[in-house]
Design an enzyme around this catalytic site. Sequence first.
Site: not given
Ligand code: TPP
Lengths: 321, 359
Positions: B66, B68, B90, B93-94, B137
């Site tokens: 994660l 970017e 996806q 915004d990310f 989003h």
């Molecule tokens: C910057 C960013 N990249 C991708 C996403 C998509 N996304 C939403 S939740 C998530 C997983 C995050 O995992 P973690 O920090 O371990 O939290 P968990 O969902 O396991 O509680 C991702 C990749 C996002 N919201 N923000």
Amino acid sequence: MTPEIAKQLLFRMMRIRYVEETIAARYSEQAMRCPIHLCTGQEAVSAAVGLVLRPSDFAVSGHRAHGHYLGKGGNLRAMLAEIYGKKTGCAGGRGGSMHLIDESVGFMGSTAIVGNTIPVGVGLGLSIQLSGSDAVSCVFLGDGAAETGVFFESMNFAAVREIPVLFVCENNLYSVYSPLHVRQPKGRKIFRLAQAIGVEAEHGDGNDVEAVYAMMKRAVADIRRNGGPRFLEFDTYRWREHCGPNFDNDIGYRTEQEYLAHRMQEPIKRQHDKLIQSKLLAPEELAAFGESLRVEIEDAFCYAIESPFPDDTDVRARLYA
Amino acid sequence: MPESISTASRQLTFAKAINEALNVALEADDKVICYGLGADDPKGIFGTTLGLRQRFGSARVFDMPLSENAMTGVAIGASLNGIRPVMCHQRLDFFLLAMDQLVNNAAKWFYMFDGQRSVPITIRLILGRGWGQGPTHSQNLQAWFAHIPGLKVVMPTSPADAKGLLLSSIFDPNPVLFIEHRWLHNMVGDVPEGDVRIPIGPLRVARGGCDITIVSMSYMTVEALHAAEYLQERGVSCEILDLRCVNPIDWQAIFESVDKTGKLLVLDTGAETGSIAGEIVARVAIERMGSLKLAPARLAMPDVPEPTSFGMTKGFYVRAGDVAHKVLDMLALERGDVDAHLVEPIPHDVPGAWFTGPF
Ligand SMILES: Cc1ncc(C[n+]2csc(CCOP(=O)(O)OP(=O)(O)O)c2C)c(N)n1
């Protein structure tokens, strides 16, 4: 560990569980129209931190924040109304499940971009330091968030300035459907990264709520006395799908076997059995609490469902202060 | 290079067309790689990357941390040594975390090092909308990207364009942002088989007409087409120009259409201020004032974040009915029965009944 705290830990976990499971049960009614990320199975951290922190302490979180918000004392009715998109929601319907806030209890906001609030929590900590109070700022994050650049940058700043921040990392092994091993090197623990950056850090079992409580209590007392930061990593597991109300062990990113093995470790049953066996909790007391919970949650859902929607005029309001 | 070009077509969804383009590109050139959060997970980025890892292996198709910004820089570095990365996000915004690598490196490299090396990366960004996606989003920031010299910004509407333009993007020697609207993913259309590329630049005349020029992009073209169908019954003939790319913009084709119709309405999926629509209105006014018989107009999203609440998004988006209203007003025609014919669908916050959340 006093019996009262041991019981409170169980009750707080049960409350979060019940709320989450009711959301899951009602989600298919198509009235909660926003993405939801449930924390079923991960209640221990939220319950424990809520007993350790004071309302005057701060907390921030990310997309999976229902438990953190409730743990910190956030208003349940306002949270559900927010998820239902109502005017009475904690963000007036503008934010939904991923943008919770209840400043009255120090829950300063949760946002949907992973890693996004980590530096914000550090900034709240900086403000505490500047004001000279003994408050603590708590940053909730996941294992995925520990891969963001801002995680390292924020930790570094917190370390170099000794900012009173408690970082709480819930390692549930997944980031959406991506297992830990495709994202972080095998065998390296996240809390070791924090240590390498210069932050005192520990690791614990996120299913043992009393152990979580004890570690948090120590860390927070230490921050209040000597300044921060501290980092705690807890192993935990999310039961339901990453986003949404269902179970998704059938889609192939994790096995049913793995899920069942983790479910066996679950924090609520563990604490429940412990208290019943040691006779610290009478079945009648538990039943009475269960009933009060049912009433409280039913009332909060009714409130959310019956609250009015915001309207067109609200859309453009409060764009600037 | 394309070896066998076949033009036989069949009906595919937009998402499937993207998937096919990725298959074709990975097959055509072993320097193409594809990665992003969830690129090989069971959902495969709304189905667009399904099966790729199984077919091309995890060295070329993989998930990522994660991270970017770092992973964008990694794409840039790999591309400097001949790799052609396709990165997938996806939500647009990310990707905001990667603005430094995008703006300061990807967009500048070729220019700042005097053309020694270019950065042939493709970045797929998916735009969200509706179902409570809310303020973080659902942002349509194409105008930001188009504002940066050195980037190409592609925004297809039809499944065929999605496939053909994605192939061109991947094999383009420059950084390309490929922006997909989530509400298009389930749209079906004819898609030619094989390695059929559509050049980045020329717009597509989505509908010929003579009374007014409507320039639109991405999902707004769908709404424009609905409006045009209704307006045709009212005797108004709309020419709809589907931009396909917002950088570069096919000015010549826009000017020619405005020369013919003398009237211009521009639709944008993003917020009004500083929009692509604003740029088009400005440039037409500057260069074609003499052709215009009316003040040009634009319809875009309001200058506020998209709220989450179902109650607040009713009437929030520009829909076919709004387009028709605007055209009738511009032409000084009665609105008549437009509201009866072009009603906002119920529920208004999903692309179709098939969508029941939560993503
Ligand atoms: C910057 C960013 N990249 C991708 C996403 C998509 N996304 C939403 S939740 C998530 C997983 C995050 O995992 P973690 O920090 O371990 O939290 P968990 O969902 O396991 O509680 C991702 C990749 C996002 N919201 N923000």
